[in-house]
Design a protein around this motif. Structure first.
Motif, PDB file in Angstrom:
ATOM      1  N   TYR A  43       8.731   7.023  -0.250  1.00 35.89           N
ATOM      2  CA  TYR A  43       8.620   5.569   0.064  1.00 35.89           C
ATOM      3  C   TYR A  43       9.420   5.097   1.240  1.00 35.89           C
ATOM      4  O   TYR A  43       9.353   4.020   2.314  1.00 35.89           O
ATOM      5  CB  TYR A  43       8.604   4.387  -1.050  1.00 35.89           C
TER       6      TYR A  43
ATOM      7  N   ARG B 155       2.216   1.745  -3.547  1.00 35.17           N
ATOM      8  CA  ARG B 155       1.065   1.917  -4.334  1.00 35.17           C
ATOM      9  C   ARG B 155       0.886   3.568  -4.128  1.00 35.17           C
ATOM     10  O   ARG B 155       0.615   4.544  -5.078  1.00 35.17           O
ATOM     11  CB  ARG B 155      -0.218   1.298  -4.632  1.00 35.17           C
ATOM     12  N   SER B 156       0.864   3.863  -2.718  1.00 32.15           N
ATOM     13  CA  SER B 156       0.895   5.929  -2.346  1.00 32.15           C
ATOM     14  C   SER B 156       1.606   6.531  -3.170  1.00 32.15           C
ATOM     15  O   SER B 156       2.291   7.417  -3.265  1.00 32.15           O
ATOM     16  CB  SER B 156       0.682   5.922  -0.847  1.00 32.15           C
TER      17      SER B 156
ATOM     18  N   ASP C 146       0.668  -1.049   0.065  1.00 28.10           N
ATOM     19  CA  ASP C 146      -0.072   0.093  -0.467  1.00 28.10           C
ATOM     20  C   ASP C 146       1.005   1.374  -0.074  1.00 28.10           C
ATOM     21  O   ASP C 146       0.808   1.787  -0.735  1.00 28.10           O
ATOM     22  CB  ASP C 146      -0.767  -0.196   0.806  1.00 28.10           C
ATOM     23  N   ALA C 147       1.668   1.395   0.518  1.00 26.54           N
ATOM     24  CA  ALA C 147       2.900   2.685   0.838  1.00 26.54           C
ATOM     25  C   ALA C 147       3.618   2.648  -0.194  1.00 26.54           C
ATOM     26  O   ALA C 147       3.870   3.902  -0.971  1.00 26.54           O
ATOM     27  CB  ALA C 147       4.042   2.044   2.062  1.00 26.54           C
TER      28      ALA C 147
ATOM     29  N   ALA D  36       1.464   6.654  -6.854  1.00 24.16           N
ATOM     30  CA  ALA D  36       0.427   7.762  -6.699  1.00 24.16           C
ATOM     31  C   ALA D  36       0.008   8.922  -6.631  1.00 24.16           C
ATOM     32  O   ALA D  36      -0.269  10.488  -6.689  1.00 24.16           O
ATOM     33  CB  ALA D  36      -0.950   6.913  -6.788  1.00 24.16           C
ATOM     34  N   ALA D  37       0.880   9.033  -5.991  1.00 26.70           N
ATOM     35  CA  ALA D  37       1.518  10.689  -5.512  1.00 26.70           C
ATOM     36  C   ALA D  37       1.001  12.059  -6.979  1.00 26.70           C
ATOM     37  O   ALA D  37       1.743  11.824  -7.709  1.00 26.70           O
ATOM     38  CB  ALA D  37       2.649  10.896  -4.749  1.00 26.70           C
TER      39      ALA D  37
END
Length: 265
Positions: free
Chosen positions: A76, A23-24, A20-21, A27-28
């Motif tokens: 990240y 992907r975040s 999740d981290a 996607a930032a």
């Protein structure tokens, strides 16, 4: 005593949080729009997952250039890991001076967002500065589409030796480059920007690394490698300008190999 099922559940949860981290970070919304446009060709989630980058990894990225991976990796790794952007040595040759710093706008962006980039560190690498990090100090060295450049400058052997010194025992070297066709003799200087995968593997293993995995994540079968200006004919460079632009746009970015090596004694 912790049961196997509880331990497995904890590991699965940790992996999901890491996913999740990552992907975040990808996607930032504050990533460079030009970089985001290249995600379809560069596959950042799949590439970093294949290489085994985790939130607590210590990573040195060699020659980040426009910061494509920096904008993902630095946030990240910000809280639990370590990210080192290894820039070129300004005391070296012309090629290294070109890589000596991030572009001013990118430097300003990093400085303005300490919550994302405040823990990022920099180091210098060049033919006159090969000890870019202390020996055995990082868990991963990653470099993207740079091997052909070092081959062209005849710097590849000392550069690979520098990576070996910087990595901890068992550390990972992740490397990709534009893939030459296996039926073509390899130009030792890779002047067209293409490197045979078997040639790259042999070169890197001679430096003390052991190949542990190969990936086709970045393959592009439309790339025949026979172009008038080498790999730079294709996007994103388009060295021919408007000549056959639509043709090369349809082909897309180059066919690349992706390799994962481990440092062995």
């Amino acid at each position: 005593m912790m049961t196997c099922s509880i331990l497995a559940g904890m590991l699965a949860t940790t992996s999901a949080v890491a996913d999740d981290a990552l992907r975040s970070a990808i996607a930032a919304p504050n990533r460079n729009p030009a970089s985001i446009a290249r995600d379809g060709a560069r596959h950042p989630y799949d590439v970093l997952s294949f290489l085994g980058v985790k939130p607590d990894s210590s990573v040195a990225e060699i020659f980040p250039l426009t910061g494509y991976w920096t904008e993902i990796l630095a946030p990240y790794l910000h809280d639990k890991g370590r990210y080192v952007a290894v820039l070129g040595d300004p005391a070296g040759n012309d090629n290294e001076r070109y890589y000596a710093t991030f572009p001013p706008a990118l430097q300003a962006k990093f400085a303005a967002a300490p919550s994302r980039y405040g823990n990022m560190r920099t180091a210098a690498l060049g033919v006159h500065h090969l000890n870019f990090l202390p020996p055995n100090s990082v868990g991963m060295v990653l470099t993207f589409r740079n091997l052909h450049t070092w081959m062209g400058d005849s710097d590849v052997k000392p550069v690979l030796a520098a990576f070996y010194r910087a990595l901890k025992p068992g550390g990972i070297l992740g490397i990709d480059d534009h893939r030459a066709r296996p039926d073509r003799k390899q130009d030792p200087q890779a002047l067209d920007g293409y490197v045979r995968e078997d040639y790259a593997i042999a070169l890197i293993e001679k430096a003390g690394f052991k190949l542990v995995a190969e990936s086709e994540i970045e393959q592009n079968p439309r790339d025949t490698t026979h172009w008038p200006q080498g790999v730079w004919t294709l996007p994103p460079t388009y060295r021919l300008g408007n000549v056959d632009h639509a043709k090369y746009q349809a082909i897309g970015e180059a066919d690349n190999f992706l390799l994962k090596f481990r440092k062995v004694p």
